[in-house]
Design a protein around this motif. Structure first.
Motif, PDB file in Angstrom:
ATOM      1  N   ARG A   1       0.771  -1.063   0.024  1.00 27.77           N
ATOM      2  CA  ARG A   1       0.120  -0.021  -0.147  1.00 27.77           C
ATOM      3  C   ARG A   1       0.769   1.127   0.069  1.00 27.77           C
ATOM      4  O   ARG A   1       0.746   2.176  -0.838  1.00 27.77           O
ATOM      5  N   LEU A   2       1.955   1.198   0.953  1.00 18.38           N
ATOM      6  CA  LEU A   2       2.791   2.515   1.031  1.00 18.38           C
ATOM      7  C   LEU A   2       3.421   2.510  -0.470  1.00 18.38           C
ATOM      8  O   LEU A   2       3.581   3.861  -0.749  1.00 18.38           O
ATOM      9  N   ARG A   3       3.958   1.694  -1.211  1.00 13.88           N
ATOM     10  CA  ARG A   3       4.537   1.863  -2.430  1.00 13.88           C
ATOM     11  C   ARG A   3       3.510   2.209  -3.404  1.00 13.88           C
ATOM     12  O   ARG A   3       3.821   3.204  -4.234  1.00 13.88           O
ATOM     13  N   ARG A   4       2.158   1.788  -3.432  1.00  9.53           N
ATOM     14  CA  ARG A   4       1.345   2.436  -4.053  1.00  9.53           C
ATOM     15  C   ARG A   4       1.024   3.967  -4.053  1.00  9.53           C
ATOM     16  O   ARG A   4       1.208   4.633  -4.948  1.00  9.53           O
ATOM     17  N   LEU A   5       1.104   4.288  -2.772  1.00  9.20           N
ATOM     18  CA  LEU A   5       0.933   5.688  -2.228  1.00  9.20           C
ATOM     19  C   LEU A   5       1.998   6.652  -3.053  1.00  9.20           C
ATOM     20  O   LEU A   5       1.963   7.201  -3.465  1.00  9.20           O
ATOM     21  N   GLU A   6       3.345   5.828  -2.746  1.00 11.22           N
ATOM     22  CA  GLU A   6       4.417   6.435  -3.628  1.00 11.22           C
ATOM     23  C   GLU A   6       4.393   6.814  -4.881  1.00 11.22           C
ATOM     24  O   GLU A   6       4.889   8.054  -5.341  1.00 11.22           O
ATOM     25  N   GLN A   7       3.954   5.730  -5.619  1.00 11.83           N
ATOM     26  CA  GLN A   7       3.690   6.051  -6.995  1.00 11.83           C
ATOM     27  C   GLN A   7       2.520   7.098  -7.373  1.00 11.83           C
ATOM     28  O   GLN A   7       2.827   7.633  -8.196  1.00 11.83           O
ATOM     29  N   TRP A   8       1.546   7.186  -6.554  1.00 11.38           N
ATOM     30  CA  TRP A   8       0.624   7.769  -6.821  1.00 11.38           C
ATOM     31  C   TRP A   8       0.995   9.464  -6.698  1.00 11.38           C
ATOM     32  O   TRP A   8       0.525  10.280  -7.550  1.00 11.38           O
ATOM     33  N   ARG A   9       1.857   9.537  -5.753  1.00  7.43           N
ATOM     34  CA  ARG A   9       2.566  11.091  -5.492  1.00  7.43           C
ATOM     35  C   ARG A   9       2.920  11.491  -6.536  1.00  7.43           C
ATOM     36  O   ARG A   9       2.812  12.648  -7.074  1.00  7.43           O
ATOM     37  N   TYR A  10       3.517  10.763  -7.548  1.00  6.35           N
ATOM     38  CA  TYR A  10       4.272  11.169  -8.953  1.00  6.35           C
ATOM     39  C   TYR A  10       3.232  11.439  -9.884  1.00  6.35           C
ATOM     40  O   TYR A  10       3.400  12.495 -10.512  1.00  6.35           O
ATOM     41  N   VAL A  11       2.208  10.685  -9.683  1.00  7.19           N
ATOM     42  CA  VAL A  11       1.004  10.954 -10.837  1.00  7.19           C
ATOM     43  C   VAL A  11       0.498  12.360 -10.324  1.00  7.19           C
ATOM     44  O   VAL A  11      -0.086  12.928 -11.355  1.00  7.19           O
TER      45      VAL A  11
END
Ligand SMILES: Nc1ncnc2c1ncn2[C@@H]1O[C@H](COP(=O)(O)OP(=O)(O)OP(=O)(O)O)[C@@H](O)[C@H]1O
Ligand SMILES: [Mg+2]
Lengths: 314, 376
Positions: free
Chosen positions: A22-32
């Motif tokens: 979940r943390l990793r996905r959040l991280e990716q969403w930050r860039y989006v």
């Protein structure tokens, strides 16, 4: 601190993994999220109009491929441009466009490489200063610069006047409205686009490699040919690609400086649109776009994307 | 080098050569107002392993670069085998160099990197293949010809850099912090390998490091540099036991310094007066006059704790103080002693049965041999 660690220790492994995921996905969403504003702008004001425009090549005046038919005929006259030659004039214009873009690319490379080399050899502080000189042309519009060339190259222009005054010429020479004028103007405008990627790559080349080569017995010419030149090739590729693709779409400069026969595709497209031939204009634009894409893919396939846009150190 | 040794080289192949003599004669290098190298003179014997040791910015790299030909001295002359080399361009100097970050050509394979100096010397393909293979064997990387530098570990890259610098049989090899980028264990391993290589090949090596332990382990001689000057040049034991300046005493190993004033000179020894400690003695040194402020330096391991008065020899300096700190470091204990007059002294005592231990706050009496201290 202790409570947190004990909590994690007690949590079952699967739950832990889920949390990390979940943390990793959040991280990716930050860039989006960071990309989002620019993305929305581009899609709304660029992507949509381009798509709509290109669709017209299939939909106007009626659905079908009829807009592409003129391109496939054995011959068609384009009298407006004085190109009534025994071959498909549209194909011929594509040929002229490719030729101009290619020649301009070769000459910007020949002129830009030594400049970038010099820039990359001086101290960074001095290079920044010189870089401003390279970039000054960007401060004036392409239109103004093209008009400036008209002033220089015209029958009454400075160059002709100077040549007559010094007795080199008896009568003014035709400089303006020639292919040579198109090359000159385009090279002038596109030169910075060649220098910048070349310089970026050359700056990244470790100077110790050149010293090492000298230390190993290479004379300066061998150091350049065996070490510097190969390491600068990614910059050469990036610069050529940029200049070539920009050159394919040039409009104002060839229109102002070129002669009757120096027709580039973008001029053809402009002409079709101004005659409200939206469908055929769009078809030509689509072919131009596909051509640029094909050349881009060819380049990256031959050299590898990471070599074109990567650094020399990679 | 004996005939016997040369016979082994002939059998083992073409790599290896007699080292050259290198002389730096009053070399100076200025960059504008910065003096990077200041009046450096060195006479390096054929086949010697000499290390330039010094802190960052002390001029070590600049010194090497002048020998390699990439920097031109602003004064002085460098000789290789009696010939001045000022007029020789870098690519004709035939001096091998291992760069700090190895400077392997990233677009060439290991084999191409190593072949490069041989191609520049117009050697035949067959000869190049033979010699490359041989030098890769020498550095322990046989069969690595096809790899690119980025596919190698740091230690392997280092070996390739050494191989490339040796393959053309230079008579001098320069190494600029060749192990700086590696972890401690690998460094220690490669130190020994480079040392062994040096002994096997007989090439003159000028080595640069800022790691004093590395310098002590590897070198025949060490030149300690500071601010562009050579502070002292000598064998490792000489530098350690007889540092001639305070800088050398601090830079190599750990040292104690005691402020004192010269009291009198009695032919073989200098008597100094240290505030609160009374009279201390040190070996004679020239250039001292009575009343001059000096510093007395002594290594921590030369100081021993003693009981009361038992067998105190005349050639000993004795002081008393209080234990301020004790640190257990495995094979020894490290004591910090506060002396009267607030000066501090560090000493190291072996952890042996029978050696008395001290605790913080204990009074302590320590002594050291007069010959074990220096005036700096
Ligand atoms: N090209 C240059 N221009 C100006 N100053 C320089 C130049 N090269 C070196 N210096 C200066 O000369 C001094 C010595 O530099 P040098 O690189 O020889 O030090 P070093 O002993 O090799 O240090 P390090 O251990 O950090 O590599 C430094 O003060 C440095 O700033
Ligand atoms: Mg250095």
């Amino acid at each position: 601190m202790t409570t947190v660690t004990s909590e994690i220790a007690q949590a079952p492994r699967a739950a832990q993994m889920a949390r990390f995921a979940r943390l990793r996905r959040l991280e990716q969403w930050r860039y989006v999220l960071l990309l989002l504003p620019a993305l929305v702008f581009l899609i709304a004001f660029y992507g949509y109009p381009v798509a709509a425009m290109l669709t017209r090549s299939f939909s106007e005046p009626g659905w079908g491929l009829q807009n592409f038919e003129p391109l496939l005929q054995a011959r068609s006259a384009l009298d407006a441009f004085g190109l009534s030659i025994p071959m498909n004039a549209y194909i011929r214009v594509f040929g002229i466009t490719l030729q101009i873009a290619l020649i301009v690319t070769v000459f910007t490379l020949l002129l830009g490489y030594p400049v970038a080399y010099a820039l990359s050899s001086v101290s960074p502080a001095r290079a920044n200063l010189l870089m401003i000189l390279v970039l000054i042309p960007f401060w004036t519009s392409i239109l103004v610069r093209s008009y400036a060339w008209m002033v220089l190259l015209g029958q009454e222009g400075i160059i002709n006047q100077a040549l007559i005054a010094t007795g080199v010429l008896a009568a003014p020479m035709q400089l303006l409205n020639t292919r040579l004028a198109v090359y000159t103007g385009m090279i002038h405008i596109l030169l910075p686009f060649m220098i910048l990627p070349l310089y970026a790559v050359m700056r990244g080349i470790d100077r110790n490699l050149l010293r090492a080569a000298g230390n190993l017995g290479a004379a300066p010419s061998a150091v350049f040919l065996r070490i510097f030149l190969p390491l600068s090739l990614p910059g050469v590729a990036a610069g050529c690609l940029l200049v070539f693709i920009l050159g394919l779409g040039f409009y104002i400069t060839p229109a102002l400086l070129g002669g009757q026969r120096d027709v580039m595709i973008s001029m053809l497209i402009q002409q079709q649109i101004s005659q409200l031939n939206w469908g055929f204009g769009a078809a030509l634009a689509l072919v131009l776009l596909l051509m640029a894409l094909a050349i881009y893919l060819l380049f990256t396939r031959l050299l590898g994307v990471e070599r074109v846009f990567g650094s020399a150190r990679a | 080098m004996t005939d016997m040794d040369q016979a082994t080289y002939a059998v083992s192949g073409a790599i290896g050569s007699l080292g050259a003599r290198v002389i730096f004669d009053r070399i100076e290098k200025r960059y504008g107002s910065v003096v990077a190298v200041d009046d450096v003179s060195l006479d390096i014997s054929p086949g010697e392993f000499i290390t330039l040791l010094g802190p960052s910015g002390s001029g070590k790299t600049t010194t090497l670069m002048m020998l390699a030909g990439f920097e031109i001295p602003t004064a002085g002359e460098i000789y290789v085998d009696e010939d001045p080399i000022a007029a020789v361009p870098p690519y004709r100097r035939n001096i091998g160099m291992v760069f700090q970050n190895y400077a392997l050509f990233p677009h060439m394979t290991v084999g191409e990197n190593i072949a490069f100096p041989l191609q520049m010397r117009k050697m035949s393909k067959a000869e190049i293949t033979r010699q490359s293979g041989e030098v890769l064997d020498l550095v322990g990387l046989p069969g690595y010809e096809g790899r690119y530098p980025r596919q190698l570990s740091g230690g392997q890259q280092q070996r390739v850099a050494v191989a490339r610098a040796l393959v053309f049989n230079p008579r001098v090899l320069l190494m600029d912090e060749p192990l700086g980028a590696l972890d401690k264990q690998l460094r220690e391993h490669l130190q020994l390998e480079i040392k062994a290589l040096h002994e096997q090949l007989g090439v003159t090596i000028i080595y640069v490091t800022h790691d004093q332990e590395e310098a002590l382990v590897m070198s025949d001689r060490i030149a300690v540099m500071n601010n562009g000057r050579i502070e002292q040049c000598g064998r490792p034991t000489e530098l350690y036991d007889e540092p001639s300046t305070r800088f050398v005493a601090t830079f190599i190993g750990e040292s104690n310094f005691i402020d004192a004033v010269v009291e009198r000179l009695d032919g073989t020894a200098v008597c100094v007066e240290a505030p609160g400690l009374g009279e201390l003695r040190a070996p004679m040194r020239s250039g001292l006059t009575a009343g001059a402020p000096v510093m007395l330096t002594v290594r921590p391991e030369k100081i021993v704790a003693v009981g009361d008065e038992n067998g105190m020899a005349a050639d000993m300096n004795v002081v008393t103080g209080t234990v301020d700190d004790v640190v257990f470091v495995g094979e020894m204990r490290r004591y910090v002693v506060v002396l009267p007059g607030a000066q501090r002294l560090v000493l190291k005592a072996q952890n042996r049965r029978g050696v008395q231990g001290f605790a913080r706050g204990d009074p302590i009496r320590v002594c050291w041999n007069v010959d074990d201290c220096r005036i700096v």
